[in-house]
Motif scaffolding. Structure first.
Motif, short mmCIF file in Angstrom:
data_model
loop_
_atom_site.label_atom_id
_atom_site.label_comp_id
_atom_site.label_asym_id
_atom_site.label_seq_id
_atom_site.Cartn_x
_atom_site.Cartn_y
_atom_site.Cartn_z
N ASP A 119 0.82 -1.21 0.00
CA ASP A 119 0.00 0.00 0.00
C ASP A 119 0.86 1.27 0.00
OD1 ASP A 119 0.77 0.54 2.66
OD2 ASP A 119 -1.04 -0.37 3.49
N ALA A 120 0.20 2.41 0.01
CA ALA A 120 0.89 3.71 -0.07
C ALA A 120 1.81 3.95 1.12
CB ALA A 120 -0.13 4.84 -0.18
N ASN A 121 1.56 3.26 2.23
CA ASN A 121 2.42 3.39 3.42
C ASN A 121 3.56 2.38 3.44
OD1 ASN A 121 0.88 5.49 4.59
ND2 ASN A 121 -0.66 3.98 5.20
N GLY A 122 3.68 1.59 2.35
CA GLY A 122 4.76 0.62 2.26
C GLY A 122 4.47 -0.69 2.96
N ARG A 123 3.21 -0.92 3.33
CA ARG A 123 2.84 -2.14 4.06
C ARG A 123 2.40 -3.23 3.09
NH1 ARG A 123 -1.82 -4.08 5.80
NH2 ARG A 123 -2.91 -2.16 5.26
N LEU A 124 3.02 -4.38 3.19
CA LEU A 124 2.66 -5.54 2.38
C LEU A 124 1.36 -6.11 2.94
CD1 LEU A 124 3.45 -7.66 0.18
CD2 LEU A 124 4.71 -8.85 1.98
N HIS A 125 0.34 -6.20 2.11
CA HIS A 125 -0.96 -6.67 2.59
C HIS A 125 -1.46 -7.91 1.84
CE1 HIS A 125 -2.81 -4.81 -0.94
NE2 HIS A 125 -2.07 -3.75 -0.68
N ASP A 126 -0.67 -8.44 0.93
CA ASP A 126 -1.06 -9.62 0.18
C ASP A 126 -0.73 -10.87 1.00
OD1 ASP A 126 -1.92 -10.82 -2.50
OD2 ASP A 126 0.05 -11.76 -2.17
N GLU A 127 -1.76 -11.55 1.50
CA GLU A 127 -1.55 -12.69 2.40
C GLU A 127 -0.76 -13.83 1.75
OE1 GLU A 127 -1.98 -12.86 5.66
OE2 GLU A 127 -2.66 -10.78 5.60
N ALA A 128 -1.00 -14.09 0.47
CA ALA A 128 -0.28 -15.18 -0.20
C ALA A 128 1.22 -14.88 -0.23
CB ALA A 128 -0.81 -15.39 -1.61
N THR A 129 1.59 -13.63 -0.52
CA THR A 129 3.00 -13.25 -0.55
C THR A 129 3.60 -13.31 0.85
OG1 THR A 129 2.58 -11.83 -2.47
CG2 THR A 129 4.62 -11.44 -1.25
N ILE A 130 2.86 -12.85 1.84
CA ILE A 130 3.35 -12.89 3.22
C ILE A 130 3.62 -14.34 3.64
CG2 ILE A 130 2.68 -12.49 5.64
CD1 ILE A 130 1.16 -9.96 4.60
N THR A 131 2.71 -15.23 3.30
CA THR A 131 2.87 -16.64 3.65
C THR A 131 4.11 -17.24 2.99
OG1 THR A 131 0.49 -16.89 3.98
CG2 THR A 131 1.75 -18.92 3.58
N LEU A 132 4.33 -16.91 1.72
CA LEU A 132 5.53 -17.40 1.02
C LEU A 132 6.81 -16.87 1.68
CD1 LEU A 132 4.41 -17.06 -2.70
CD2 LEU A 132 4.98 -19.19 -1.52
N ILE A 133 6.81 -15.60 2.01
CA ILE A 133 7.99 -15.00 2.63
C ILE A 133 8.25 -15.62 4.00
CG2 ILE A 133 8.92 -12.87 3.63
CD1 ILE A 133 7.60 -11.39 1.26
N GLN A 134 7.20 -15.86 4.78
CA GLN A 134 7.38 -16.47 6.09
C GLN A 134 8.01 -17.86 5.97
OE1 GLN A 134 3.28 -15.96 7.36
NE2 GLN A 134 3.91 -14.46 8.91
N ALA A 135 7.56 -18.64 4.99
CA ALA A 135 8.14 -19.97 4.78
C ALA A 135 9.61 -19.87 4.37
CB ALA A 135 7.34 -20.73 3.73
N MET A 136 9.93 -18.90 3.52
CA MET A 136 11.31 -18.71 3.09
C MET A 136 12.19 -18.28 4.26
SD MET A 136 10.51 -16.86 -0.55
CE MET A 136 12.19 -16.68 -1.12
N LEU A 137 11.66 -17.39 5.10
CA LEU A 137 12.42 -16.93 6.27
C LEU A 137 12.67 -18.08 7.24
CD1 LEU A 137 10.77 -13.47 7.00
CD2 LEU A 137 13.07 -13.90 6.08
N LEU A 138 11.69 -18.93 7.44
CA LEU A 138 11.86 -20.09 8.30
C LEU A 138 12.99 -20.98 7.79
CD1 LEU A 138 10.83 -21.68 10.76
CD2 LEU A 138 9.22 -22.81 9.22
N ALA A 139 13.01 -21.23 6.49
CA ALA A 139 14.08 -22.05 5.90
C ALA A 139 15.43 -21.37 6.05
CB ALA A 139 13.76 -22.34 4.44
N LEU A 140 15.47 -20.07 5.85
CA LEU A 140 16.72 -19.32 5.99
C LEU A 140 17.23 -19.40 7.42
CD1 LEU A 140 18.82 -17.40 4.63
CD2 LEU A 140 17.38 -15.51 5.44
#
Length: 189
Positions: A153-174
């Motif tokens: 969004d205009a405030n720089g907040r990621l609000h797409d749940e599918a993308t957030i879920t993918l990133i969380q899984a990647m961070l866990l693996a990292l």
């Protein structure tokens, strides 16, 4: 155990960069025992010149190398410019080819773009460069975020749940890879 230190590197120098915003969102998804420090000085690096490097690294280059050396991992997030990575990011990588700060360093690669493909060509270009440098891109550690303007969004907040879920899984693996690396280092000492 010491706090996990991750360096985030945005390939964009834009003030309102979606890729920098993506990294800020990643910082908010990390557990308390990890921190993401966004490296903001790519523009300070001189153009790569082996003659200069052979004499002595400039302060900006020394700072860049020290930031990478101190990190347990690196997360790159880049836009796509003319089917490749921006010149500032490629230049930064050129400064560490010979000095080796990225050798075996666990990393994730993000590419965020307004295009539906999410900068897939830049991501492939960056992955190829890092593989030559023997960086350790974790398995499943690449994500192209297409149509990013609809997901941040205009405030720089990621609000797409599918993308957030993918990133969380990647961070866990990292984070698991970092812990594995730390345990291996301890057993060798």
């Amino acid at each position: 155990m010491a706090k996990i230190k991750i360096v985030g590197v945005s390939g964009s120098l834009r003030q309102q960069s979606f890729n920098t915003a993506l990294l800020r969102n990643v910082a908010g998804l990390l557990p308390a025992d990890a921190e993401l420090l966004i490296y903001r000085e790519l523009a300070e690096l001189p153009l790569f010149n082996p003659d200069i490097d052979a004499l002595e690294a400039t302060p900006a280059v020394a700072h860049w190398r020290a930031a990478l050396r101190a990190a347990d991992a690196v997360i790159f997030s880049t836009p796509e410019y003319a089917h490749g990575v921006p010149g500032a990011l490629k230049n930064a990588l050129d400064w560490v080819v010979g000095s080796g700060e990225l050798v075996d360093k666990p990393m994730l690669l993000f590419s965020a773009s307004s295009s539906p493909t999410g900068g897939d060509k830049a991501s492939a270009h960056l992955a190829g460069t890092l593989q030559v440098m023997t960086g350790a891109i974790i398995e499943g550690g690449e994500l192209c975020v297409g149509s990013v303007g609809k997901k941040i969004d205009a405030n720089g907040r990621l609000h797409d749940e599918a993308t957030i879920t993918l990133i969380q899984a990647m961070l866990l693996a990292l984070l698991e890879q970092i812990k594995t690396n730390r345990a291996a280092e301890l057993s060798m000492s």
